[in-house]
Each structure stands twice: as C-alpha cells, then as structure tokens.
Design an enzyme around this catalytic site. Structure first.
Site, short mmCIF file in Angstrom:
data_model
loop_
_atom_site.label_atom_id
_atom_site.label_comp_id
_atom_site.label_asym_id
_atom_site.label_seq_id
_atom_site.Cartn_x
_atom_site.Cartn_y
_atom_site.Cartn_z
N HIS A 77 38.39 46.19 39.96
CA HIS A 77 39.66 45.93 40.65
C HIS A 77 40.25 44.59 40.23
O HIS A 77 39.57 43.74 39.63
CB HIS A 77 39.45 45.94 42.17
CG HIS A 77 38.48 44.89 42.62
ND1 HIS A 77 38.79 43.55 42.73
CD2 HIS A 77 37.17 44.99 42.98
CE1 HIS A 77 37.74 42.87 43.14
NE2 HIS A 77 36.73 43.72 43.29
N GLU A 119 31.41 48.25 47.19
CA GLU A 119 30.60 47.15 46.67
C GLU A 119 29.30 47.01 47.46
O GLU A 119 29.16 47.51 48.58
CB GLU A 119 31.41 45.85 46.73
CG GLU A 119 30.67 44.58 46.29
CD GLU A 119 30.18 44.62 44.83
OE1 GLU A 119 29.25 45.40 44.57
OE2 GLU A 119 30.71 43.86 44.00
#
Length: 400
Positions: free
Chosen positions: A200, A276
């Site tokens: 990202h 994550e």
C-alpha cells in the site's frame, strides 16, 4: 491442533513385498490419534516410505490438525521434502508432489530425521504390512508403545524449522502431479497465473518508521500519489487485470481502488487474511522504542518466526493465513492475472516462499510503499519471481 506424524515404509528385496506404516500422535500428550498401515504389493523402499508419509499426512488432515511435526528415519524423504536433495528418481516425483500438496493443507509442517529406534511404532506397522504383502499370516500385535517427545523438542538433525519450508512451495498448484524440471528459461507466460504484489501507499506511521499493524491508518497525501503512480505502472506491466484482492484496511483498499481505476475497473475484493501482522503492544512504536522497553522480547522475535510481540501475532501465524489466500487464488484464478494489495509482512512471506528462501529474508528484504513484485506460477508447479520491489514509478515522488 498440533500433532506428530511418525511414518515409515520398507520392502523385502527392494523391490519386493512392500508396505508402510504411519502413526499420528497428540503433540502435547503423545496419545495415539490414528494409525495407518497397508501392503503395497511389490515396490521399493523409497516408494513405501513416501506412501507412509502420504498416509500420515492424510490421517492428520482427517482429524483436523493444523500443525504437523513429521518424523521419519528416511534421510532421503526428509531431505527431498525439505528441498535440499534433488528428486532424481522419476518414480518418486509424483509421490513427492502428492505429499507437497497435502503439506499445503496445514498452517505449518516441520520435517525431522530420527534414528530407526525412535520410529518403532511406524516401523512395526510397516513390517506387518510387508508380512501381508509377502503372504504371511497377519500378526495381532499392535505398534509398540514408545515415548514421544513434545513437538517443541523434536530431533534436531535434518530439521527444516517449525514453518513449512518444503518444495514445491505454497505457489505450486495443487494436483500438479510431477515435479517441474529445472530450467534457466521459464515456460511461456500464456499459461501462467500472475500475481502482482503491491504494498500500500505511505501513511503517517510509515513516514515515522513506526510499527503499523492492525490500526486502520489512512494514506497520506504522498501515499495517494504513490498509489496513482503504481496504478499507471501496473497498467504497463499487464494490460488486463482479472481481479484485485486486498487487505480490508483502508490504506490497502484505497490503493487497490486507485489501481482498479487505471486498469479497467476489475472487481476489488477485500480478503481478511491479507491483513498486516498484529504487532500487539509494539503498535505505533519505533524500533528504537521497542528495543529500549522490550530488549529480550525483540531479540527473541527477530530470531524465531514462531514468537510474537507481546499481545500480538507471530510470523508463522501470518504465514498460515497468507498461504490459505495464495492457494485459493492459484486455484480460482488459474491462468489469470491477480493484483494483491497488502502489507509488508504478508508480501514478504509470499516472496520468501516463492523464492524458496529462509526466514532471514523476512528481516533483510525491504519493500517500499507501493513497491511492486511479480510472481508467475505454472500448472506444473514451476515458479518465476520476475520482479521484487519495483519502484520505477516513484521517480519524482518523494519517498520516506
């Protein structure tokens, strides 16, 4: 559920009357959960040993095991499954591929070589099966009881570690059959499944070099610009993208949407398992702050993928869920192009497995915000890592 699988096989004559045995035990108590043994007719020792491994893994899967410690006295099978020895016998390649497919059903698998005297249970079952194959009367004796060590104290020799490190990796397609031939030149991309991995864009925590895990931190202005640039780069890499899958956190969703807008608006699908790593009490802190407050815990965490930050998640746990995603993508989108937008830890784990690298890579590889990596996988299990952390699109955009 954590289990130990003890497996063995043999033949009287090599080739000769052959059979295998396998025992599944609770890793904590040593309780026998399942036993398998079968005559194979005429076969070689190695074929019987592989069949014992396959039977043990199947039995472990049937009882719902998630973590498996495989122990065998066959040096050849252990080393080949760990990827350290080549499989030169063409008759063993389909069996190794079948075993590798079963391995991918678990979150973690560990292979250890043990001396024959520590494998008495599986050996006894294999000998009963060989008697049956030779036409001898079946004996009513059970596999002898023998002490079992906990999974944490497995035999240290020929060990591959507590996380799956076998070949083919999680990128091999289930049911591929034979092992792919080694080659300097990969097959045509026309039949490949392409995964385009994208971290990202930048966030405020990234810019400050702080642990950023489950917290839903938005893209910074610079991060949004990086996402737009990455989208243009992906459009050049692959004109047609079939689907985009991403972590459900907004920094990944927004990056994925920017890419979708540039490559023809393919479906964007959030996948929870791409989130994550949970850094627990380290969330939002810098490495220096963590080292000052938790020096022992940090040192231990850096040394083992099995350990987690206080209140967090280990890399082994992250690997388990990431492998589930990759298996599903390779099955559902075979021969297509998938963009995967995720975070540093999941993407590093994918690259580690695709490269056949060790755990050290997780702490040595750097992935920039919107860094792009490309992995191609073929139906025969072949894998080619074409790009790692491509940042050409960031020229002219400030980086942290």
């Amino acid at each position: 559920m954590k289990v130990v699988v003890e497996a063995d096989g043999g033949a009287r004559g090599n080739p000769g009357p052959a059979g295998y045995g396998a025992v599944v035990l609770d890793a904590d108590t040593g309780t026998v959960l399942a036993e398998r043994g079968e005559a194979l007719g005429v076969a070689t020792n190695n074929v019987a040993e592989y069949q014992g491994l396959i039977a043990g893994l199947r039995a472990a899967a049937e009882i719902g095991a998630t973590s498996v410690d495989v122990r065998m006295d066959s040096k050849l099978v252990v080393e080949q499954m760990c990827g350290r020895w080549q499989i030169k016998n063409p008759g063993l390649r389909p069996l190794a591929a079948q075993a590798a497919t079963l391995v991918r059903e678990f979150d973690s698998v560990r292979f250890s070589w043990i001396p024959r005297e520590q494998n008495k249970r599986a050996d006894a079952l294999a000998n009963q099966a060989m008697d049956q194959a030779a036409g001898k009367p079946a004996k009513a004796t059970k596999a002898p009881p023998a002490p079992v060590a906990s999974a944490a104290s497995a035999a240290p020799t020929a060990s591959v570690g507590s996380v799956v490190e076998v070949q083919p990796s999680m990128f091999a397609v289930a049911g591929a059959g034979d092992a792919p031939a080694a080659s300097w030149e990969p097959p045509t991309t026309a039949t490949a499944t392409r995964l385009i991995l994208v971290r990202h864009g930048e966030t405020g925590l990234n810019k400050q070099s702080r642990y950023s895990g489950r917290g839903d931190v938005a893209l910074s202005e610079q991060g949004a610009a990086q996402a737009t640039a990455a989208a243009a780069r992906i459009a050049v890499i692959r004109a047609k993208v079939d689907v985009i899958v991403c972590s459900p956190l907004s920094r990944c969703v927004d990056t994925a949407r920017a890419i979708a807008a540039e490559v023809g608006d393919p479906p964007v699908r959030a996948e929870a398992d791409l989130i994550e790593c949970d850094f627990g009490e380290w969330e939002g802190r810098t490495f220096a702050e963590v080292r000052e407050r938790w020096p022992a815990e940090l040192t231990a965490w850096l040394a083992s993928t099995e350990l987690s930050p206080p209140g967090g998640e280990s890399f082994a746990q992250v690997a388990g869920r990431v492998r589930r995603v990759v298996r599903e993508l390779l099955t559902t989108y075979r021969g297509k192009t998938v963009v995967v937008v995720s975070h540093v830890s999941p993407l590093k784990i994918m690259l580690r497995d695709a490269l056949g690298a060790g755990d050290a890579l997780l702490h040595r590889l750097y992935l920039d915000p919107t860094g792009i990596s490309v992995i191609d996988t073929w139906p025969d299990g072949g894998v080619a890592v074409r790009t790692v952390n491509d940042t050409a699109h960031l020229a002219g955009i400030a980086t942290p």
